[in-house]
Design a protein around this motif. Structure first.
Motif, PDB file in Angstrom:
ATOM      1  N   UNK A 194       7.482  -5.321   8.165  1.00 19.09           N
ATOM      2  CA  UNK A 194       8.632  -4.430   8.013  1.00 19.09           C
ATOM      3  C   UNK A 194       8.602  -3.747   6.649  1.00 19.09           C
ATOM      4  N   UNK A 195       8.240  -4.497   5.615  1.00 19.31           N
ATOM      5  CA  UNK A 195       8.158  -3.919   4.272  1.00 19.31           C
ATOM      6  C   UNK A 195       7.078  -2.837   4.212  1.00 19.31           C
ATOM      7  N   UNK A 196       5.924  -3.095   4.804  1.00 19.97           N
ATOM      8  CA  UNK A 196       4.862  -2.084   4.801  1.00 19.97           C
ATOM      9  C   UNK A 196       5.258  -0.858   5.628  1.00 19.97           C
ATOM     10  N   UNK A 197       5.966  -1.054   6.719  1.00 26.57           N
ATOM     11  CA  UNK A 197       6.453   0.082   7.503  1.00 26.57           C
ATOM     12  C   UNK A 197       7.419   0.922   6.667  1.00 26.57           C
ATOM     13  N   UNK A 198       8.295   0.259   5.939  1.00 30.10           N
ATOM     14  CA  UNK A 198       9.229   0.967   5.074  1.00 30.10           C
ATOM     15  C   UNK A 198       8.494   1.719   3.973  1.00 30.10           C
ATOM     16  N   UNK A 199       7.488   1.110   3.384  1.00 25.39           N
ATOM     17  CA  UNK A 199       6.676   1.780   2.360  1.00 25.39           C
ATOM     18  C   UNK A 199       6.020   3.020   2.954  1.00 25.39           C
ATOM     19  N   UNK A 200       5.466   2.891   4.150  1.00 19.74           N
ATOM     20  CA  UNK A 200       4.848   4.048   4.807  1.00 19.74           C
ATOM     21  C   UNK A 200       5.853   5.172   5.016  1.00 19.74           C
ATOM     22  N   UNK A 210       9.033   3.195  18.469  1.00 22.77           N
ATOM     23  CA  UNK A 210       8.470   2.765  19.750  1.00 22.77           C
ATOM     24  C   UNK A 210       7.283   1.830  19.520  1.00 22.77           C
ATOM     25  N   UNK A 211       6.425   2.162  18.574  1.00 22.42           N
ATOM     26  CA  UNK A 211       5.244   1.325  18.289  1.00 22.42           C
ATOM     27  C   UNK A 211       5.673  -0.021  17.745  1.00 22.42           C
ATOM     28  N   UNK A 212       6.643  -0.044  16.831  1.00 19.04           N
ATOM     29  CA  UNK A 212       7.072  -1.338  16.268  1.00 19.04           C
ATOM     30  C   UNK A 212       7.760  -2.193  17.316  1.00 19.04           C
TER      31      UNK A 212
END
Length: 162
Positions: A125-131, A153-155
């Motif tokens: 979740x943290x890396x998704x937020x960084x992205x 959708x992917x997550x």
């Protein structure tokens, strides 16, 4: 198509007032008005709508230019940094290098994430937020709005998988 776009823009800016005026005028035409006169009136109304939309766009552009000018007066511009002999050029370089550094750092994190790392849900979740933050910074809010449904959708799909 241009008339439809102008009508939508006029409706958006005028709050539907122009459409209501046109609809009311068309509704209360005297019965003896010929179809040619009705078409002429409709054409004139559309021309007025287009003129109104152009005026609104011109005013919006002027307001944006004034805002940009005011911000540059208050905050300064990149050229103002050149007044500082060495530090100014260094700051300009760092300012220009910031986007590629953040982009490649995020690309490296993503490569590690997908290639080698075993992450917890919180880390993912943290890396998704960084992205999202870095991509929003690099490409703007519109790009994130367009991509966000796919990311969600992917997550969701990834969390359902074993």
């Amino acid at each position: 198509m241009l008339q439809g776009l102008a009508a939508k823009l006029t409706n958006l800016i005028g709050g539907g007032l122009v459409d209501k005026v046109v609809d009311t005028a068309v509704k209360y035409f005297p019965p003896d008005v010929s179809p040619e006169q009705q078409q002429q009136f409709a054409l004139e109304c559309r021309q007025l709508e287009l003129k109104y939309a152009q005026q609104q766009q011109r005013l919006i552009n002027q307001a944006e230019a004034l805002l940009t000018q005011r911000i540059s007066q208050l905050e300064g511009t990149a050229q103002d940094l050149l007044a500082l002999p060495v530090i100014g050029r260094l700051l300009l370089f760092l300012r220009g290098a910031q986007r590629p550094v953040w982009g490649f750092a995020t690309l490296y994190l993503d490569w590690c994430w997908f290639a080698t790392w075993q992450l917890t849900d919180q880390q993912e979740t943290a890396l998704t937020l960084i992205n999202v933050l870095v991509l929003g910074f690099l490409f703007g809010e519109r790009a994130i709005k367009n991509v966000m449904p796919l990311i969600m959708q992917v997550t969701r799909h990834a969390r359902k998988a074993p």
